[in-house]
Design an enzyme around this catalytic site. Structure first.
Site, mmCIF file in Angstrom:
data_model
loop_
_atom_site.group_PDB
_atom_site.id
_atom_site.type_symbol
_atom_site.label_atom_id
_atom_site.label_comp_id
_atom_site.label_asym_id
_atom_site.label_seq_id
_atom_site.Cartn_x
_atom_site.Cartn_y
_atom_site.Cartn_z
ATOM 1 N N CYS A 162 -1.880 -6.606 12.087
ATOM 2 C CA CYS A 162 -3.161 -7.250 12.433
ATOM 3 C C CYS A 162 -2.940 -8.590 13.135
ATOM 4 C CB CYS A 162 -4.018 -7.451 11.183
ATOM 5 S SG CYS A 162 -4.447 -5.910 10.331
ATOM 6 N N ARG A 163 -2.640 -9.650 12.376
ATOM 7 C CA ARG A 163 -2.668 -11.006 12.944
ATOM 8 C C ARG A 163 -1.504 -11.326 13.860
ATOM 9 N NH1 ARG A 163 -2.817 -13.707 7.284
ATOM 10 N NH2 ARG A 163 -1.603 -11.812 6.904
ATOM 11 N N SER A 164 -0.267 -11.036 13.434
ATOM 12 C CA SER A 164 0.864 -11.424 14.290
ATOM 13 C C SER A 164 0.890 -10.607 15.575
ATOM 14 C CB SER A 164 2.194 -11.300 13.542
ATOM 15 O OG SER A 164 2.401 -9.991 13.083
HETATM 16 P P1 4NP Z 1 -1.473 -8.482 8.677
HETATM 17 O O1 4NP Z 1 -2.538 -7.692 7.774
HETATM 18 O O2 4NP Z 1 -0.559 -9.218 7.721
HETATM 19 O O3 4NP Z 1 -2.317 -9.416 9.478
HETATM 20 O O4 4NP Z 1 -0.773 -7.431 9.505
HETATM 21 C C1 4NP Z 1 -2.194 -6.859 6.717
HETATM 22 C C2 4NP Z 1 -1.937 -5.539 6.959
HETATM 23 C C3 4NP Z 1 -1.635 -4.707 5.906
HETATM 24 C C4 4NP Z 1 -1.559 -5.202 4.619
HETATM 25 C C5 4NP Z 1 -1.791 -6.540 4.386
HETATM 26 C C6 4NP Z 1 -2.107 -7.365 5.432
HETATM 27 N N1 4NP Z 1 -1.248 -4.341 3.540
HETATM 28 O O5 4NP Z 1 -1.234 -4.799 2.387
HETATM 29 O O6 4NP Z 1 -1.000 -3.165 3.732
#
Ligand code: 4NP
Length: 182
Positions: A22-24
């Site tokens: 998502c964010r990175s």
């Molecule tokens: P990200 O978001 O850290 O911005 O890629 C997430 C994507 C998946 C999960 C947590 C945060 N997860 O727990 O699966």
């Protein structure tokens, strides 16, 4: 002769969140769109650009569809990425490691400190900080995790933050480059 810096002088940048879907990836897609645009004043000034997660839950996956649709609706159509986990070599291969939130930052710092105490990090080690240090205000910001959101509001906010932080980082890193064309 071209006026660009030799490759070894170009700063390299790694964006890090938890899952790297998502964010990175949003940050990497936005940042790439600025520095890889041939009309951008920052074109060709940055070395390697990548993103990864502190966790391996989604290693091998594409970015979240909401990240890609948010990028697409802002004209960024060519971004692709395969999620991977942070590795020790990232600390010597990147000049800047940007965390999306304080939990990511703490995890990255811990990993870097373990590496240092085992003698694994020598003369070159990345500068690790919150990407939101480049908020443009006197307060740093975190990019909140939008993964659990129902819709895409969190992704829209992450996009806006990543674009603002990217432009501020580039302006701070290259103070002599006019930023008006980004
Ligand atoms: P990200 O978001 O850290 O911005 O890629 C997430 C994507 C998946 C999960 C947590 C945060 N997860 O727990 O699966």
């Amino acid at each position: 002769m071209g006026s660009t810096a030799p490759p070894e002088k170009k700063p390299s940048v790694l964006f890090v969140c938890l899952g790297n879907i998502c964010r990175s990836t949003m940050a990497e897609g936005v940042f790439r769109s600025i520095v890889e645009d041939p009309t951008s004043s920052y074109n060709d000034l940055i070395g390697n650009i990548d993103s990864c997660g502190t966790g391996a839950y989604h290693a091998g996956y594409d970015p979240d569809s909401r990240t890609l649709s948010t990028l697409r609706s802002n004209g960024i159509t060519s971004y692709t990425h395969t999620a991977r986990q942070l590795r020790d070599s990232d600390f010597k291969n990147f000049d800047y490691i940007f965390a999306m939130d304080r939990s990511n930052l703490s995890d990255i710092n811990q990993r870097q400190n373990q590496k240092k105490s085992s003698g694994g990090v020598n003369n070159k080690t990345a500068r690790v900080m919150l990407f939101g240090e480049f908020s443009g205000t006197d307060r740093s910001e975190v990019v909140q995790d939008p993964w659990y959101d129902d819709g895409d509001e969190g992704f829209k906010k992450a996009y806006e933050q990543c674009r603002r932080f990217s432009k501020n980082f580039l302006a701070a890193t290259f103070p002599d480059v006019p930023s008006t064309t980004t």
